[in-house]
Design a protein around this motif. Structure first.
Motif, PDB file in Angstrom:
ATOM      1  N   SER A   1      -5.073   6.038   1.415  1.00 31.41           N
ATOM      2  CA  SER A   1      -5.851   4.809   1.355  1.00 31.41           C
ATOM      3  C   SER A   1      -5.361   3.902   0.227  1.00 31.41           C
ATOM      4  CB  SER A   1      -7.336   5.138   1.154  1.00 31.41           C
ATOM      5  OG  SER A   1      -8.108   3.972   1.109  1.00 31.41           O
ATOM      6  N   LEU A   2      -4.941   4.507  -0.896  1.00 32.95           N
ATOM      7  CA  LEU A   2      -4.410   3.737  -2.021  1.00 32.95           C
ATOM      8  C   LEU A   2      -3.111   3.046  -1.627  1.00 32.95           C
ATOM      9  CD1 LEU A   2      -4.514   2.954  -5.038  1.00 32.95           C
ATOM     10  CD2 LEU A   2      -3.319   5.093  -5.543  1.00 32.95           C
ATOM     11  N   LEU A   3      -2.229   3.770  -0.963  1.00 31.45           N
ATOM     12  CA  LEU A   3      -0.956   3.188  -0.527  1.00 31.45           C
ATOM     13  C   LEU A   3      -1.178   2.024   0.442  1.00 31.45           C
ATOM     14  CD1 LEU A   3       1.289   6.339   0.067  1.00 31.45           C
ATOM     15  CD2 LEU A   3       1.512   4.642  -1.754  1.00 31.45           C
ATOM     16  N   LEU A   4      -2.103   2.198   1.380  1.00 31.69           N
ATOM     17  CA  LEU A   4      -2.372   1.138   2.351  1.00 31.69           C
ATOM     18  C   LEU A   4      -2.996  -0.086   1.691  1.00 31.69           C
ATOM     19  CD1 LEU A   4      -3.682   3.254   5.374  1.00 31.69           C
ATOM     20  CD2 LEU A   4      -1.499   2.017   5.217  1.00 31.69           C
ATOM     21  N   SER A   5      -3.849   0.132   0.691  1.00 31.55           N
ATOM     22  CA  SER A   5      -4.454  -1.001  -0.010  1.00 31.55           C
ATOM     23  C   SER A   5      -3.404  -1.765  -0.812  1.00 31.55           C
ATOM     24  CB  SER A   5      -5.590  -0.532  -0.921  1.00 31.55           C
ATOM     25  OG  SER A   5      -5.105   0.327  -1.934  1.00 31.55           O
ATOM     26  N   VAL A   6      -2.430  -1.038  -1.403  1.00 34.89           N
ATOM     27  CA  VAL A   6      -1.321  -1.693  -2.105  1.00 34.89           C
ATOM     28  C   VAL A   6      -0.510  -2.539  -1.125  1.00 34.89           C
ATOM     29  CG1 VAL A   6       0.863  -1.296  -3.324  1.00 34.89           C
ATOM     30  CG2 VAL A   6      -1.176   0.012  -3.959  1.00 34.89           C
ATOM     31  N   PHE A   7      -0.208  -1.965   0.035  1.00 33.01           N
ATOM     32  CA  PHE A   7       0.537  -2.712   1.057  1.00 33.01           C
ATOM     33  C   PHE A   7      -0.232  -3.963   1.479  1.00 33.01           C
ATOM     34  CE2 PHE A   7       1.097  -3.693   5.566  1.00 33.01           C
ATOM     35  CZ  PHE A   7       2.465  -3.957   5.606  1.00 33.01           C
ATOM     36  N   ALA A   8      -1.539  -3.805   1.730  1.00 36.59           N
ATOM     37  CA  ALA A   8      -2.352  -4.936   2.189  1.00 36.59           C
ATOM     38  C   ALA A   8      -2.398  -6.051   1.152  1.00 36.59           C
ATOM     39  CB  ALA A   8      -3.770  -4.449   2.506  1.00 36.59           C
ATOM     40  N   ALA A   9      -2.491  -5.670  -0.137  1.00 32.18           N
ATOM     41  CA  ALA A   9      -2.538  -6.678  -1.202  1.00 32.18           C
ATOM     42  C   ALA A   9      -1.193  -7.383  -1.348  1.00 32.18           C
ATOM     43  CB  ALA A   9      -2.941  -6.022  -2.520  1.00 32.18           C
ATOM     44  N   CYS A  10      -0.098  -6.610  -1.252  1.00 34.15           N
ATOM     45  CA  CYS A  10       1.233  -7.160  -1.520  1.00 34.15           C
ATOM     46  C   CYS A  10       1.809  -7.977  -0.369  1.00 34.15           C
ATOM     47  CB  CYS A  10       2.200  -6.032  -1.869  1.00 34.15           C
ATOM     48  SG  CYS A  10       1.845  -5.187  -3.421  1.00 34.15           S
TER      49      CYS A  10
END
Length: 511
Positions: free
Chosen positions: A29-38
């Motif tokens: 979930s952390l990795l996906l949130s980083v992707f979504a933000a970036c």
């Protein structure tokens, strides 16, 4: 610490807590949130920097044809150059506007909602630039690029803030490298999209410029599924339950307790403090060295010669015998080189630390400045020198991506606590964009005046910054924000003898 504060958090904090500083693979979930933000943030910044280069001749022809249709005469070369320069450079002015409002919005709306709202600027820009040709209005390109700049300015000030606050301490550097990785990924994608095999043909340039809407739409679809920054929820909004829920989703049920303890500790240290304004940060002597550090690092990020390297790249490629029609593919190689280096930096940063990477990067760039000056000077002496110059181009880009390109934004996040961080990003972002504008304005004259010896100026910049970081900046790897603040205060007190008592060390008593 007040007993009632201990009683309030004791049930949560007495559970066995794993070492939060132990490196482990991040939660999905952390990795996906980083992707979504970036993807809707700094990716667009990189994309809009590079995508404008490919259709240069086509856009200039469109401006000339529009001028003829309006005034029945061709536009003068000086006026055409002025309009094209305005289209390109207005992006910088928009970025400066964006960074000045980004920090304020991140406090008022929150980090996540600011990133989502920011997509309105991107979508508006894509619509205006896409319609400019059919409407016969080159002014829409200027307005569209200005809105793209605002989007980039907000993204560059808020996205690193969000990434630094959602990541566990042990992964903060690696997650923060998402900013640099997606900038370089955006640059590379823009270069690829501008190739003739994709959207680099004359009839496709309005579509090419409007593709900036795609990452914005992606972010609007993905980011709402992920939580707001836990630090913002707890420290700024006082919503403990929302913070716990966010930590559980981002870090997992097993690892969220240590993170909550760290946030609660910082909240306790900042009790009674409100989010500071930029001018208040300048007046705060306790963060004087941190502020000086981010100002110098952000100036150096633009003034270190990376723009000069890209300027000379085409010349070096021609001298090396690469056909003119193949140079765009070689340029894509430089973008791929920087992107790969950013990924490498992301893998190394939690092992080697921030200080080693950024200092080493500037030292290597200093060496490249010397070698590049020599190879350009003796370009016609031997057929070997053009190839040595090409090697210097790639070595310089690798050195930049390995340290200064990625670590600068991470340090801006880590050197300040919650109350000061948004204001710090306003200041650092403003310095960065002003330096960007200064380079665009002055750089052509530096090249004309000094020619290849301009790299001696960049040598002074790179070597001076490397020395400053080595002497002043502490290592921040695996340290909480409070511990980093205390390191700076301790270092300052050692140097100055704490004669004025201005550097009060933050309490970090265990809860």
């Amino acid at each position: 610490m007040p007993k009632e504060y201990v009683d309030e958090y004791e049930p949560l904090l007495i559970k066995p807590v794993k070492d939060s500083k132990r490196l482990k693979f991040p939660n999905k979930s952390l990795l996906l949130s980083v992707f979504a933000a970036c993807v809707g943030g700094t990716f667009q910044y990189g994309y809009n920097i590079s995508v404008i280069n490919s259709p240069t001749m086509y856009v200039q022809d469109f401006i000339n044809q529009t001028w003829v249709n309006r005034y029945q005469t061709e536009i003068s070369s000086d006026a055409l150059t002025l309009l094209w320069s305005t289209i390109v450079s207005i992006f910088t002015l928009g970025g400066l506007v964006g960074v000045t409002i980004g920090g304020t919005l991140s406090v008022k709306l929150g980090r996540k909602r600011t990133l989502l709202t920011n997509n309105l600027f991107s979508l508006t820009a894509a619509l205006l630039m896409g319609l400019s040709s059919s409407a016969g209005l080159f002014e829409l390109l200027i307005i569209g690029r200005f809105f793209s700049g605002i989007n980039a300015g907000i993204a560059l000030s808020v996205q690193p803030l969000y990434l630094g606050e959602i990541a566990p301490t042990a992964l903060r550097g690696a997650m923060g490298m998402g900013t640099s990785i997606f900038i370089t990924g955006g640059i590379l994608t823009g270069q690829l999209m501008g190739l003739k095999e994709l959207l680099g043909k004359r009839e496709y340039w309005p579509i090419l410029l409007s593709t900036t809407s795609i990452p914005a739409i992606l972010q609007l679809l993905i980011l709402p599924w992920f939580p707001e920054s836990p630090r913002y929820l707890f420290i700024d909004k006082g919503d403990e339950e929302a913070c716990k829920k966010a930590l559980k989703q981002l870090h997992g049920a097993e690892d969220c307790h240590a993170a909550l303890e760290d946030i609660a500790k910082e909240k306790n240290n900042l009790a009674g403090f409100q989010a500071k304004k930029p001018w208040e940060l300048f007046a705060d002597r306790s963060v004087r060295w941190q502020l000086l550090t981010i100002v110098l690092l952000n100036m150096a990020q633009q003034l270190n010669g990376i723009n000069a390297i890209y300027f000379y790249a085409d010349y070096v490629f021609k001298q090396s015998g690469i056909p003119a029609d193949k140079i765009p593919y070689a340029t894509v190689g430089t973008g791929a080189c920087e992107c790969i280096t950013a990924l490498t930096c992301g893998l190394l940063i939690e092992y080697l630390g921030r200080k080693v990477l950024i200092t080493g990067g500037y030292v290597l760039m200093s060496i490249c400045c010397i070698l590049f000056t020599l190879t350009l000077t003796f370009q016609d002496v031997s057929p070997v020198f053009p190839y040595l110059s090409m090697a210097c181009v790639f070595a310089f880009i690798l050195s930049f991506g390995l340290g200064p390109g990625g670590v600068t934004n991470i340090l801006t996040t880590e050197l300040f606590t919650q109350a000061s961080r948004p204001a710090a990003f306003i200041i650092s972002g403003s310095v960065n964009w002003l330096s960007f504008f200064f380079v665009g304005l002055v750089f052509p004259f530096i090249v004309i005046g000094l020619q290849q010896y301009c790299f001696l100026v960049f040598l002074v910049v790179c070597s001076s910054v490397a020395l400053y970081i080595f002497l002043v900046v502490p290592e921040t790897k695996n340290k909480t924000f409070v511990e980093i603040q205390n390191d700076f205060q301790s270092s300052k007190n050692t140097k100055l003898g704490n004669s004025d008592g201005a550097g009060t060390i933050l309490l970090s008593t265990s809860i």
